[in-house]
Design a protein around this motif. Structure first.
Motif, PDB file in Angstrom:
ATOM      1  N   ARG A 354       8.947  -8.123  -7.051  1.00 54.77           N
ATOM      2  CA  ARG A 354       9.029  -7.918  -5.598  1.00 54.77           C
ATOM      3  C   ARG A 354       7.887  -7.065  -5.072  1.00 54.77           C
ATOM      4  O   ARG A 354       7.840  -6.757  -3.895  1.00 54.77           O
ATOM      5  CB  ARG A 354      10.362  -7.257  -5.235  1.00 54.77           C
ATOM      6  CG  ARG A 354      11.577  -8.101  -5.571  1.00 54.77           C
ATOM      7  CD  ARG A 354      12.836  -7.541  -4.938  1.00 54.77           C
ATOM      8  NE  ARG A 354      13.212  -6.249  -5.455  1.00 54.77           N
ATOM      9  CZ  ARG A 354      13.436  -5.164  -4.709  1.00 54.77           C
ATOM     10  NH1 ARG A 354      13.308  -5.225  -3.402  1.00 54.77           N
ATOM     11  NH2 ARG A 354      13.800  -4.022  -5.266  1.00 54.77           N
ATOM     12  N   GLN A 355       6.951  -6.686  -5.948  1.00 55.31           N
ATOM     13  CA  GLN A 355       5.861  -5.804  -5.541  1.00 55.31           C
ATOM     14  C   GLN A 355       4.791  -6.595  -4.809  1.00 55.31           C
ATOM     15  O   GLN A 355       4.087  -7.399  -5.393  1.00 55.31           O
ATOM     16  CB  GLN A 355       5.248  -5.110  -6.765  1.00 55.31           C
ATOM     17  CG  GLN A 355       5.466  -3.628  -6.813  1.00 55.31           C
ATOM     18  CD  GLN A 355       4.766  -2.858  -5.698  1.00 55.31           C
ATOM     19  OE1 GLN A 355       3.941  -3.381  -4.971  1.00 55.31           O
ATOM     20  NE2 GLN A 355       5.108  -1.607  -5.540  1.00 55.31           N
ATOM     21  N   LEU A 356       4.690  -6.338  -3.531  1.00 52.34           N
ATOM     22  CA  LEU A 356       3.755  -7.075  -2.695  1.00 52.34           C
ATOM     23  C   LEU A 356       2.337  -6.538  -2.818  1.00 52.34           C
ATOM     24  O   LEU A 356       1.359  -7.281  -2.694  1.00 52.34           O
ATOM     25  CB  LEU A 356       4.221  -6.968  -1.242  1.00 52.34           C
ATOM     26  CG  LEU A 356       3.527  -7.810  -0.190  1.00 52.34           C
ATOM     27  CD1 LEU A 356       3.715  -9.287  -0.480  1.00 52.34           C
ATOM     28  CD2 LEU A 356       4.099  -7.479   1.186  1.00 52.34           C
ATOM     29  N   LYS A 357       2.219  -5.257  -3.091  1.00 51.58           N
ATOM     30  CA  LYS A 357       0.900  -4.617  -3.121  1.00 51.58           C
ATOM     31  C   LYS A 357       0.311  -4.592  -4.530  1.00 51.58           C
ATOM     32  O   LYS A 357      -0.812  -5.032  -4.756  1.00 51.58           O
ATOM     33  CB  LYS A 357       1.011  -3.194  -2.575  1.00 51.58           C
ATOM     34  CG  LYS A 357      -0.286  -2.401  -2.640  1.00 51.58           C
ATOM     35  CD  LYS A 357      -0.081  -0.976  -2.118  1.00 51.58           C
ATOM     36  CE  LYS A 357      -1.348  -0.148  -2.231  1.00 51.58           C
ATOM     37  NZ  LYS A 357      -1.155   1.248  -1.756  1.00 51.58           N
ATOM     38  N   LEU A 358       1.083  -4.075  -5.474  1.00 47.06           N
ATOM     39  CA  LEU A 358       0.520  -3.771  -6.789  1.00 47.06           C
ATOM     40  C   LEU A 358       0.791  -4.843  -7.842  1.00 47.06           C
ATOM     41  O   LEU A 358       0.125  -4.867  -8.867  1.00 47.06           O
ATOM     42  CB  LEU A 358       1.080  -2.428  -7.291  1.00 47.06           C
ATOM     43  CG  LEU A 358       0.858  -1.223  -6.367  1.00 47.06           C
ATOM     44  CD1 LEU A 358       1.508   0.010  -6.958  1.00 47.06           C
ATOM     45  CD2 LEU A 358      -0.628  -0.987  -6.141  1.00 47.06           C
ATOM     46  N   ARG A 428      11.774  -0.320   9.617  1.00 44.34           N
ATOM     47  CA  ARG A 428      12.279   1.062   9.663  1.00 44.34           C
ATOM     48  C   ARG A 428      11.151   2.098   9.628  1.00 44.34           C
ATOM     49  O   ARG A 428      11.404   3.291   9.521  1.00 44.34           O
ATOM     50  CB  ARG A 428      13.227   1.312   8.481  1.00 44.34           C
ATOM     51  CG  ARG A 428      14.553   0.564   8.607  1.00 44.34           C
ATOM     52  CD  ARG A 428      15.616   1.155   7.695  1.00 44.34           C
ATOM     53  NE  ARG A 428      16.908   0.545   7.912  1.00 44.34           N
ATOM     54  CZ  ARG A 428      17.396  -0.467   7.211  1.00 44.34           C
ATOM     55  NH1 ARG A 428      16.687  -0.986   6.217  1.00 44.34           N
ATOM     56  NH2 ARG A 428      18.586  -0.977   7.467  1.00 44.34           N
ATOM     57  N   LEU A 429       9.915   1.644   9.727  1.00 43.98           N
ATOM     58  CA  LEU A 429       8.746   2.531   9.647  1.00 43.98           C
ATOM     59  C   LEU A 429       8.833   3.413   8.412  1.00 43.98           C
ATOM     60  O   LEU A 429       8.697   4.629   8.471  1.00 43.98           O
ATOM     61  CB  LEU A 429       8.616   3.369  10.920  1.00 43.98           C
ATOM     62  CG  LEU A 429       8.200   2.583  12.169  1.00 43.98           C
ATOM     63  CD1 LEU A 429       8.063   3.513  13.362  1.00 43.98           C
ATOM     64  CD2 LEU A 429       6.882   1.829  11.947  1.00 43.98           C
ATOM     65  N   ARG A 430       9.061   2.738   7.293  1.00 40.10           N
ATOM     66  CA  ARG A 430       9.098   3.423   6.002  1.00 40.10           C
ATOM     67  C   ARG A 430       8.015   2.851   5.107  1.00 40.10           C
ATOM     68  O   ARG A 430       7.711   1.666   5.155  1.00 40.10           O
ATOM     69  CB  ARG A 430      10.466   3.255   5.335  1.00 40.10           C
ATOM     70  CG  ARG A 430      11.580   3.971   6.068  1.00 40.10           C
ATOM     71  CD  ARG A 430      12.918   3.768   5.381  1.00 40.10           C
ATOM     72  NE  ARG A 430      13.993   4.411   6.107  1.00 40.10           N
ATOM     73  CZ  ARG A 430      15.279   4.234   5.839  1.00 40.10           C
ATOM     74  NH1 ARG A 430      15.645   3.428   4.842  1.00 40.10           N
ATOM     75  NH2 ARG A 430      16.212   4.851   6.549  1.00 40.10           N
ATOM     76  N   ARG A 431       7.486   3.709   4.263  1.00 37.07           N
ATOM     77  CA  ARG A 431       6.419   3.295   3.356  1.00 37.07           C
ATOM     78  C   ARG A 431       7.031   2.538   2.185  1.00 37.07           C
ATOM     79  O   ARG A 431       7.679   3.116   1.325  1.00 37.07           O
ATOM     80  CB  ARG A 431       5.653   4.519   2.861  1.00 37.07           C
ATOM     81  CG  ARG A 431       4.497   4.191   1.926  1.00 37.07           C
ATOM     82  CD  ARG A 431       3.761   5.470   1.551  1.00 37.07           C
ATOM     83  NE  ARG A 431       2.637   5.211   0.675  1.00 37.07           N
ATOM     84  CZ  ARG A 431       2.710   5.219  -0.658  1.00 37.07           C
ATOM     85  NH1 ARG A 431       3.870   5.493  -1.247  1.00 37.07           N
ATOM     86  NH2 ARG A 431       1.639   4.971  -1.391  1.00 37.07           N
ATOM     87  N   THR A 432       6.843   1.236   2.165  1.00 39.29           N
ATOM     88  CA  THR A 432       7.343   0.411   1.068  1.00 39.29           C
ATOM     89  C   THR A 432       6.454  -0.811   0.936  1.00 39.29           C
ATOM     90  O   THR A 432       5.870  -1.284   1.914  1.00 39.29           O
ATOM     91  CB  THR A 432       8.802  -0.024   1.301  1.00 39.29           C
ATOM     92  OG1 THR A 432       9.221  -0.852   0.206  1.00 39.29           O
ATOM     93  CG2 THR A 432       8.949  -0.802   2.602  1.00 39.29           C
ATOM     94  N   HIS A 433       6.356  -1.288  -0.284  1.00 36.94           N
ATOM     95  CA  HIS A 433       5.597  -2.511  -0.547  1.00 36.94           C
ATOM     96  C   HIS A 433       6.464  -3.505  -1.320  1.00 36.94           C
ATOM     97  O   HIS A 433       5.941  -4.425  -1.938  1.00 36.94           O
ATOM     98  CB  HIS A 433       4.328  -2.190  -1.337  1.00 36.94           C
ATOM     99  CG  HIS A 433       3.461  -1.162  -0.687  1.00 36.94           C
ATOM    100  ND1 HIS A 433       2.714  -1.429   0.430  1.00 36.94           N
ATOM    101  CD2 HIS A 433       3.266   0.147  -0.973  1.00 36.94           C
ATOM    102  CE1 HIS A 433       2.064  -0.335   0.793  1.00 36.94           C
ATOM    103  NE2 HIS A 433       2.384   0.625  -0.038  1.00 36.94           N
ATOM    104  N   LEU A 434       7.787  -3.305  -1.262  1.00 41.09           N
ATOM    105  CA  LEU A 434       8.712  -4.187  -1.967  1.00 41.09           C
ATOM    106  C   LEU A 434       9.282  -5.214  -1.005  1.00 41.09           C
ATOM    107  O   LEU A 434       9.775  -4.867   0.071  1.00 41.09           O
ATOM    108  CB  LEU A 434       9.859  -3.380  -2.588  1.00 41.09           C
ATOM    109  CG  LEU A 434       9.507  -2.447  -3.737  1.00 41.09           C
ATOM    110  CD1 LEU A 434      10.752  -1.694  -4.191  1.00 41.09           C
ATOM    111  CD2 LEU A 434       8.895  -3.206  -4.898  1.00 41.09           C
ATOM    112  N   VAL A 435       9.234  -6.463  -1.398  1.00 39.56           N
ATOM    113  CA  VAL A 435       9.864  -7.511  -0.602  1.00 39.56           C
ATOM    114  C   VAL A 435      11.373  -7.337  -0.735  1.00 39.56           C
ATOM    115  O   VAL A 435      11.899  -7.235  -1.847  1.00 39.56           O
ATOM    116  CB  VAL A 435       9.443  -8.909  -1.091  1.00 39.56           C
ATOM    117  CG1 VAL A 435      10.169  -9.994  -0.316  1.00 39.56           C
ATOM    118  CG2 VAL A 435       7.934  -9.068  -0.950  1.00 39.56           C
TER     119      VAL A 435
END
Length: 999
Positions: A354-358, A428-435
């Motif tokens: 689910r990692q969109l960035k890394l 939610r304006l939260r730092r996440t890169h998980l789908v």
């Protein structure tokens, strides 16, 4: 709003049509006093339906109206909302995409007016405009409020499509720049004496420096400090460090208005262990002597943004020459590759997919590949020195360093992945890169990206497709080693160059020739006997792989099998000496995902492919039960016994899949199976027999462990649906009923408890995660459905069916057949239900009407939203459901007087109906052809994708693979779809006449 009891209101229906998932709640909100004046306005409902989440948008709008001070404020908002389309789209768009910004508007009820103006300068604001928007901030709280107000306008332009993703990212970076400047000004105003001692430059790094920031991201910075004329340097640096630390706290501290984002200075020399602020000379000395490769890579994005901009420019000018010398460092490429691998290895296992960035195929793959090529080629070509990923990628393509086609695919994929990242964070304006995994989240995100037809499936498919593109191109651009060719691929060519080998592989249809060369090198390099045999096999195997829709997968799977079995003495000898084995293996490994997946979990099953027709012929139920029950007797407990049974099931699924594939593709020694119906029947019978044998073994294992040789109650399993009809596909659940009867002298409660425990344990053991595919047991066709007990006595079934059974239950019982357990009890159950499913007087007209009503309801309600009905092989017109319900209606009407109709199998019943004169030869042929084709498509989809599906795949390569299975050559997938539509259309015509029209 009122409606007739028991009937849905027209508003309820309209809300559903406009995309609301909870229309009842939406109706209540529309009935609230705040919306009383506009609740029937079609413009409002249409606008809400155009948002990412209409339910969320409506709730946010009601909250905003409630927050207005007095009726005048509410009326002004409503009037503007209805009359001004730009505001309507912007405001509702934000409310439907961001719960956090809806909360902000509810707290700051006048901020909606920031979206009213719609002038040229509002469409593409820069740092100056954002500085103006933050100008009135006097403390950390007011800075956050002003920041959110500016963010509101960015999000509005984003969700409305006024800006595309790169422009949104640039605006976010400009807002961050303005915010850093405002925060530094607040810090300097708090301690003016510190500000008087030093010059402090804030240099943005990472995405902020690259002008491509996310909604919520750490803002990476490096600080550079110098003493003002006449000041002591140590005192000046301490003062600069205090200002820098204060500025960071202003941005990151939690307040009543939350936080903005963390300011991260860990990219500075020595990281967290180094001083927060250094002089320019100190920075230069560090980079000249101590910096690692990744630190030069990070400097690609360095950009002065706040404080003393002249000092910041001096910093960039001083270090920029060092950046372009980094590629000359020893092990440069290896260092960059190692860094990327380390990033992937550090991702928690549960998050990798689910990692969109890394994760593999994520944003970082694009960024690393682009940055490495910049560092390599930017030494001589200054056009490549942009800090913005997409600009740099475009420059690489223009300069010929990346193929234009590859660059275009990467650009498209990167934009999609960044858009997906933005929408995830915006909520939610939260730092996440998980789908997210929740369907509601995926639906909102998919709709926000314009995927309105089945947004969850479409989003997942698009994400996986783009990630696959990124991963494949990343491998090609980033990891491709400079290899010599490893094999002689044609007569007279003693050795191909790497370039010639790649050209040959491309010509054969390989999408990733560099990866193919790596596999070839791993398989065939060296002087061992194993490598020599591989060099003999590979030229032929490559040609066989190339005849499939996915030759890359075929070669990759062959390497995996070879790696697993390479040290066994028989594997390569089998492929070399048994001519059919190698070709069979090539067909199986390149036809899709299911068969290779089954094989790779137990590679020794490859021996089946060399055992002639006997090895590929599915085994009978008697042979399967004999093997499984013998294994159960040898096992030490139920868990071990069922593990063995599931392993046998996996092996036999592979055998059946291999037979199916080879029969569909054909080989030199075995022509294509001309009768598609025979192949469909073979698969259905084989998988059904295997399922029955597995259930029988599991039942024996559970009884043996819990009660020894005898259960306190007789116990039988009745197959239903496709299981009872001997028509299971590879991914089908086992539809069953459970029946028991207490033994003499056994208390009924004790018997019921024992039967219930047997069922629960069987389901648990067959579904326990393991290397073997689970067997899911579905008992929903039992009396009272999910509300009824899982297992009943024979007497309870008799009482229920006598008093309460509905026509749909009698309909379902047409497929009932004893499959496992007590044979006598199973026979008595079948005798009990025969008068119900084969009623002596046939069906009354009321029952016929009810069956027709149920069928029509199923057609309208169960077809997945967004699916093309004409290509849905189960529920679509002319699909499996149409054929089966038509045949089953004939059975219910006439089976009492036509013994041939008393069968659980669709094709047998259809043939019997024709033999009895109940259906013409032409109509029977049309229905049979449609049923066989639809079943073949389902089998093909499972073989190709590795998971069940009732529609043709959207992915072109998967669609082509389904076409190959069904006998259509490359480039003829469109013909396959046309044939299916035509066949289904004819079947639907017959169905409508026989099912709906006849008496």
């Amino acid at each position: 709003m009122t409606s007739v009891p028991g009937r849905r209101s027209s508003t309820f229906t309209r809300l559903l049509r406009h995309g609301f998932t909870d229309p009842s709640a939406a109706e209540r909100l529309l009935d609230s006093p705040e919306l009383s004046a506009v609740r029937d306005d079609p413009v409002l409902l249409e606008a809400l339906g155009g948002t990412a989440d209409p339910d969320l948008a409506l709730l946010g709008l009601v909250r905003l109206l409630e927050a207005q001070t007095g009726a005048t404020g509410r009326q002004e908002l409503l009037d503007t909302l209805i009359s001004a389309k730009p505001l309507r789209d912007r405001l509702l768009g934000v409310l439907g995409a961001s719960e956090a910004l809806a909360d902000h508007l509810a707290r700051h009820a006048d901020d909606w007016q920031a979206l009213v103006t719609y002038e040229a300068r509002d469409l593409h604001p820069g740092v100056t405009e954002f500085e103006h928007g933050l100008a009135e901030a006097t403390d950390t709280v007011s800075l956050r409020v002003a920041y959110r107000r500016c963010l509101l306008s960015i999000a509005a332009r984003d969700v409305c499509g006024t800006t595309e993703v790169s422009e949104t990212a640039a605006e976010l970076a400009d807002l961050a720049t303005a915010t850093l400047r405002a925060a530094l000004a607040l810090a300097e105003a708090a301690v003016p004496e510190d500000a008087a001692l030093c010059r402090l430059a804030v240099v943005a790094m990472g995405k902020c420096g690259g002008h491509e920031l996310n909604y919520v991201s750490d803002v990476d910075v490096i600080f550079v400090g110098e003493a003002v004329n006449g000041a002591d340097e140590d005192k000046a640096l301490r003062a600069a460090a205090r200002l820098a630390a204060h500025m960071m706290r202003i941005c990151s501290a939690n307040t009543v208005e939350g936080t903005i984002w963390p300011v991260d200075a860990n990219l500075r020399p020595e990281g967290r262990n180094g001083p927060l602020v250094r002089t320019l000379a100190s920075h230069r000395a560090y980079y000249q002597r101590w910096a690692k490769t990744w630190e030069f890579q990070a400097l690609l994005k360095a950009r002065p943004v706040a404080g003393d901009l002249a000092l910041g420019e001096e910093y960039v000018a001083a270090l920029r020459p060092l950046v372009w010398q980094a590629a000359e460092r020893e092990n440069f490429v290896a260092d960059v590759q190692k860094m990327r691998r380390r990033v992937i290895d550090n991702i928690p296992t549960a998050e990798v997919d689910r990692q969109l960035k890394l994760g593999p195929g994520g944003l970082r793959d694009v960024e690393f590949a682009v940055q490495m090529l910049q560092l390599v080629h930017g030494r001589a070509d200054t056009s490549l020195r942009s800090g913005t990923t997409l600009d740099a990628l475009g420059a690489l393509a223009t300069g010929g360093y990346v193929g234009r086609g590859d660059a275009a695919q990467l650009d498209h994929a990167y934009r999609f992945l960044r858009s997906l990242e933005h929408r995830i964070q915006l909520f939610r304006l939260r730092r996440t890169h998980l789908v997210p995994e929740d369907d509601a989240d995926l639906r909102r995100i998919g709709r926000s990206l314009g995927l309105r037809t089945d947004p969850v499936a479409s989003l997942t498919r698009e994400w996986r497709r783009h990630a696959t593109v990124v991963r494949r191109l990343h491998e090609k651009l980033f990891y491709r080693p400079l290899l010599d060719a490893v094999a002689q691929l044609a007569p007279g060519e003693a050795r191909l160059s790497a370039a010639a080998a790649r050209e040959r592989l491309v010509a054969l249809g390989y999408a990733d020739p560099a990866a193919a060369l790596r596999h070839l090198e791993a398989l065939a390099s060296g002087v061992t006997r194993k490598a020599a045999i591989q060099r003999t096999l590979l030229p032929v195997l490559l040609g066989w792989f190339a005849e499939s829709a996915d030759p890359d997968a075929g070669l990759l799977n062959f390497r995996k099998v070879s790696d697993a079995l390479g040290k066994t003495p028989w594997y390569l000898r089998l492929l070399r000496d048994e001519g059919a084995a190698a070709e069979n293996l090539a067909r199986v490994l390149s036809a899709g995902r299911l068969a290779p997946d089954l094989l790779l979990r137990a590679p020794e099953a490859v021996a089946l492919l060399g055992d002639g027709e006997a090895g590929l012929r599915p085994r009978t139920r008697a042979h399967l039960e004999q093997e499984i029950l013998a294994a159960v007797r040898r096992a030490e407990g139920a868990a071990q016994a069922v593990d063995v049974a599931r392993g046998i099931r996996r092996r036999e699924l592979f055998r059946t899949a291999a037979t199916d594939i080879i029969g569909s593709y054909g080989t030199e020694s075995q022509p294509v199976e001309a009768d598609q119906g025979a192949l469909v029947d073979l698969v259905g019978a084989a998988v059904s027999d295997l399922t029955a044998a597995t259930l029988a073994g599991t039942l024996r294992a559970v009884v043996r462990e819990g009660w020894g040789d005898t259960l306190p109650t007789r116990f039988a399993i009745i197959g239903m649906g496709r299981f009872g009809g001997h028509e299971l596909s590879y991914g089908s659940d086992a539809d069953v009923l459970f029946v028991h009867e207490p033994r003499d002298g056994v208390d009924e409660r004790e018997a019921a408890d024992a039967a219930g425990k047997v069922v629960a344990e069987m389901r648990r053991l067959l579904q326990t995660p393991s290397a073997d595919p689970p067997l899911l047991i579905d008992a929903d066709l039992r009396p009272e459905g999910r509300s009824g007990p899982l297992v009943r006595t024979l007497g309870s079934y008799e009482a229920y069916y006598r008093r309460w059974s509905l026509v749909w239950e009698r309909h379902a019982l047409l497929r009932a057949e004893h499959v496992a357990g007590d044979e006598e009890l199973g026979r008595r159950f079948v005798e009990l239900i025969d008068p119900l499913r084969y009623p002596p007087a046939g069906l009354g007209e009321d029952d016929v009407r009810e069956i027709r009503r149920l069928k029509a309801r199923m057609e309208s309600e169960r077809l997945p939203r967004g699916t093309d009905p004409k290509l849905h092989v189960k529920l679509g017109p002319g699909g499996l459901s149409d054929v089966e319900w038509t045949v089953q209606l004939i059975q219910l009407r006439h089976a009492a007087h036509e013994p041939g109709l008393r069968t659980t199998r669709t094709r047998e019943a259809l043939a019997a109906a024709h033999a009895a004169g109940l259906i013409s030869a032409d109509d029977a042929g049309i229905l049979d052809e449609a049923w066989v084709l639809a079943t073949g498509v389902r089998n093909a989809v499972m073989l190709v994708r590795g998971r069940a599906g009732d529609t043709f795949p959207a992915d072109p390569r998967d669609l082509a693979a389904v076409g190959r299975y069904l006998g259509y050559g490359a480039g003829h997938a469109g013909d396959m779809l046309d044939v299916y539509r035509r066949t289904a259309r004819r079947a639907r015509g017959v169905m409508e006449e026989l099912f709906y029209g006849g008496s």
